[in-house]
Design a protein around this motif. Sequence first.
Motif, PDB file in Angstrom:
ATOM      1  N   PRO A  41       0.979  -1.332   0.067  1.00  0.00           N
ATOM      2  CA  PRO A  41      -0.125  -0.033   0.021  1.00  0.00           C
ATOM      3  C   PRO A  41       0.946   1.283  -0.084  1.00  0.00           C
ATOM      4  CG  PRO A  41      -0.129  -0.719   2.109  1.00  0.00           C
ATOM      5  CD  PRO A  41       0.934  -1.872   1.396  1.00  0.00           C
ATOM      6  N   ALA A  42       0.233   2.464  -0.528  1.00  0.00           N
ATOM      7  CA  ALA A  42       0.924   3.785  -0.566  1.00  0.00           C
ATOM      8  C   ALA A  42      -0.054   4.705   0.293  1.00  0.00           C
ATOM      9  CB  ALA A  42       1.101   4.093  -1.764  1.00  0.00           C
ATOM     10  N   ALA A  43       0.672   5.599   0.857  1.00  0.00           N
ATOM     11  CA  ALA A  43       0.372   6.503   1.834  1.00  0.00           C
ATOM     12  C   ALA A  43       0.775   7.951   1.711  1.00  0.00           C
ATOM     13  CB  ALA A  43       0.016   6.207   3.306  1.00  0.00           C
ATOM     14  N   THR A  44      -0.162   9.084   1.552  1.00  0.00           N
ATOM     15  CA  THR A  44       0.368  10.293   1.667  1.00  0.00           C
ATOM     16  C   THR A  44      -0.356  11.159   2.462  1.00  0.00           C
ATOM     17  OG1 THR A  44       1.162  12.057   0.167  1.00  0.00           O
ATOM     18  CG2 THR A  44      -0.801  10.963  -0.400  1.00  0.00           C
ATOM     19  N   PHE A  45      -0.160  12.250   2.784  1.00  0.00           N
ATOM     20  CA  PHE A  45      -0.904  13.460   3.426  1.00  0.00           C
ATOM     21  C   PHE A  45      -1.102  14.479   2.794  1.00  0.00           C
ATOM     22  CE2 PHE A  45      -1.057  17.087   6.521  1.00  0.00           C
ATOM     23  CZ  PHE A  45      -2.522  16.604   7.149  1.00  0.00           C
ATOM     24  N   ASN A  46      -2.417  14.800   2.297  1.00  0.00           N
ATOM     25  CA  ASN A  46      -2.829  15.778   1.523  1.00  0.00           C
ATOM     26  C   ASN A  46      -3.125  17.238   1.985  1.00  0.00           C
ATOM     27  OD1 ASN A  46      -5.280  15.667   2.849  1.00  0.00           O
ATOM     28  ND2 ASN A  46      -6.521  15.216   0.750  1.00  0.00           N
ATOM     29  N   GLY A  47      -2.606  17.467   3.357  1.00  0.00           N
ATOM     30  CA  GLY A  47      -2.952  18.796   4.086  1.00  0.00           C
ATOM     31  C   GLY A  47      -3.972  18.622   5.121  1.00  0.00           C
ATOM     32  N   GLU A  48      -4.977  17.592   4.833  1.00  0.00           N
ATOM     33  CA  GLU A  48      -6.293  17.428   5.698  1.00  0.00           C
ATOM     34  C   GLU A  48      -6.153  16.215   6.319  1.00  0.00           C
ATOM     35  OE1 GLU A  48      -9.897  18.577   4.084  1.00  0.00           O
ATOM     36  OE2 GLU A  48      -8.920  20.170   2.733  1.00  0.00           O
ATOM     37  N   HIS A  49      -5.941  15.022   5.332  1.00  0.00           N
ATOM     38  CA  HIS A  49      -6.070  13.671   5.940  1.00  0.00           C
ATOM     39  C   HIS A  49      -5.121  12.875   5.148  1.00  0.00           C
ATOM     40  CE1 HIS A  49      -9.338  14.164   3.221  1.00  0.00           C
ATOM     41  NE2 HIS A  49      -8.831  13.125   2.656  1.00  0.00           N
ATOM     42  N   VAL A  50      -4.794  11.595   5.616  1.00  0.00           N
ATOM     43  CA  VAL A  50      -3.911  10.778   5.041  1.00  0.00           C
ATOM     44  C   VAL A  50      -4.849  10.203   4.037  1.00  0.00           C
ATOM     45  CG1 VAL A  50      -2.827   8.303   5.370  1.00  0.00           C
ATOM     46  CG2 VAL A  50      -2.658  10.254   7.120  1.00  0.00           C
ATOM     47  N   VAL A  51      -4.054   9.863   2.836  1.00  0.00           N
ATOM     48  CA  VAL A  51      -4.990   9.333   1.496  1.00  0.00           C
ATOM     49  C   VAL A  51      -3.702   8.017   1.246  1.00  0.00           C
ATOM     50  CG1 VAL A  51      -5.396   9.427  -0.866  1.00  0.00           C
ATOM     51  CG2 VAL A  51      -5.594  11.489   0.632  1.00  0.00           C
ATOM     52  N   VAL A  52      -4.536   6.712   1.158  1.00  0.00           N
ATOM     53  CA  VAL A  52      -4.009   5.692   0.894  1.00  0.00           C
ATOM     54  C   VAL A  52      -4.377   5.089  -0.429  1.00  0.00           C
ATOM     55  CG1 VAL A  52      -3.733   5.001   3.349  1.00  0.00           C
ATOM     56  CG2 VAL A  52      -5.812   4.424   2.189  1.00  0.00           C
ATOM     57  N   ALA A  53      -3.481   4.002  -0.763  1.00  0.00           N
ATOM     58  CA  ALA A  53      -3.783   3.340  -2.248  1.00  0.00           C
ATOM     59  C   ALA A  53      -3.404   1.900  -2.201  1.00  0.00           C
ATOM     60  CB  ALA A  53      -3.040   4.033  -3.318  1.00  0.00           C
ATOM     61  N   GLN A  54      -4.092   1.227  -2.747  1.00  0.00           N
ATOM     62  CA  GLN A  54      -3.946  -0.417  -2.549  1.00  0.00           C
ATOM     63  C   GLN A  54      -4.141  -0.797  -4.019  1.00  0.00           C
ATOM     64  OE1 GLN A  54      -2.387  -2.620  -0.304  1.00  0.00           O
ATOM     65  NE2 GLN A  54      -2.291  -3.454  -2.200  1.00  0.00           N
ATOM     66  N   ALA A  55      -3.272  -1.204  -4.641  1.00  0.00           N
ATOM     67  CA  ALA A  55      -3.395  -2.231  -6.005  1.00  0.00           C
ATOM     68  C   ALA A  55      -3.912  -3.368  -5.674  1.00  0.00           C
ATOM     69  CB  ALA A  55      -2.172  -2.273  -6.654  1.00  0.00           C
ATOM     70  N   ILE A  56      -4.832  -4.167  -6.559  1.00  0.00           N
ATOM     71  CA  ILE A  56      -5.509  -5.254  -6.222  1.00  0.00           C
ATOM     72  C   ILE A  56      -5.473  -5.905  -7.864  1.00  0.00           C
ATOM     73  CG2 ILE A  56      -6.692  -4.909  -4.270  1.00  0.00           C
ATOM     74  CD1 ILE A  56      -9.331  -4.601  -5.940  1.00  0.00           C
ATOM     75  N   LEU A  57      -5.445  -7.265  -7.954  1.00  0.00           N
ATOM     76  CA  LEU A  57      -5.297  -8.020  -8.958  1.00  0.00           C
ATOM     77  C   LEU A  57      -6.447  -9.084  -9.011  1.00  0.00           C
ATOM     78  CD1 LEU A  57      -3.944  -7.886 -11.834  1.00  0.00           C
ATOM     79  CD2 LEU A  57      -2.058  -9.334 -10.796  1.00  0.00           C
ATOM     80  N   TRP A  58      -7.200  -9.356 -10.187  1.00  0.00           N
ATOM     81  CA  TRP A  58      -7.874 -10.445 -10.269  1.00  0.00           C
ATOM     82  C   TRP A  58      -6.748 -11.712 -10.593  1.00  0.00           C
ATOM     83  CZ3 TRP A  58     -12.537 -11.668  -8.603  1.00  0.00           C
ATOM     84  CH2 TRP A  58     -13.191 -12.883  -9.048  1.00  0.00           C
ATOM     85  N   PRO A  59      -6.810 -12.753  -9.831  1.00  0.00           N
ATOM     86  CA  PRO A  59      -5.884 -13.893 -10.116  1.00  0.00           C
ATOM     87  C   PRO A  59      -6.227 -14.441 -11.702  1.00  0.00           C
ATOM     88  CG  PRO A  59      -7.354 -14.609  -8.618  1.00  0.00           C
ATOM     89  CD  PRO A  59      -7.608 -13.073  -8.938  1.00  0.00           C
ATOM     90  N   GLU A  60      -5.172 -14.932 -12.075  1.00  0.00           N
ATOM     91  CA  GLU A  60      -5.258 -15.784 -13.451  1.00  0.00           C
ATOM     92  C   GLU A  60      -5.306 -17.066 -13.059  1.00  0.00           C
ATOM     93  OE1 GLU A  60      -2.498 -15.065 -16.790  1.00  0.00           O
ATOM     94  OE2 GLU A  60      -1.985 -12.843 -15.896  1.00  0.00           O
ATOM     95  N   HIS A  61      -6.246 -17.890 -14.057  1.00  0.00           N
ATOM     96  CA  HIS A  61      -6.241 -19.243 -13.766  1.00  0.00           C
ATOM     97  C   HIS A  61      -6.058 -20.150 -15.160  1.00  0.00           C
ATOM     98  CE1 HIS A  61      -8.225 -18.772  -9.677  1.00  0.00           C
ATOM     99  NE2 HIS A  61      -8.839 -17.700 -10.465  1.00  0.00           N
ATOM    100  N   ASP A  62      -5.418 -21.484 -14.760  1.00  0.00           N
ATOM    101  CA  ASP A  62      -5.277 -21.999 -16.025  1.00  0.00           C
ATOM    102  C   ASP A  62      -6.188 -22.584 -16.914  1.00  0.00           C
ATOM    103  OD1 ASP A  62      -2.482 -21.020 -15.783  1.00  0.00           O
ATOM    104  OD2 ASP A  62      -1.706 -22.908 -14.680  1.00  0.00           O
TER     105      ASP A  62
END
Length: 62
Positions: A41-62
């Motif tokens: 995850p990533a986090a930053t502060f925008n001057g008011e509150h902490v903003v977070v980001a999380q990448a998600i991925l749909w798993p590949e199936h054979d």
Amino acid sequence: MPGSPPDGLPRYRLLTGKDDASFCQRVSDALALGYSLYGSPAATFNGEHVVVAQAILWPEHD
């Protein structure tokens, strides 16, 4: 969880938002659908509150 993500959702998503219970619930909901966390995850502060980001991925199936 065969094939593609449900409801026409993309395989890769970047969830972002204010670091609060709502954001945590969005990530939890995506995991319950079958997505996996992708990277750290990533986090930053925008001057008011902490903003977070999380990448998600749909798993590949054979």
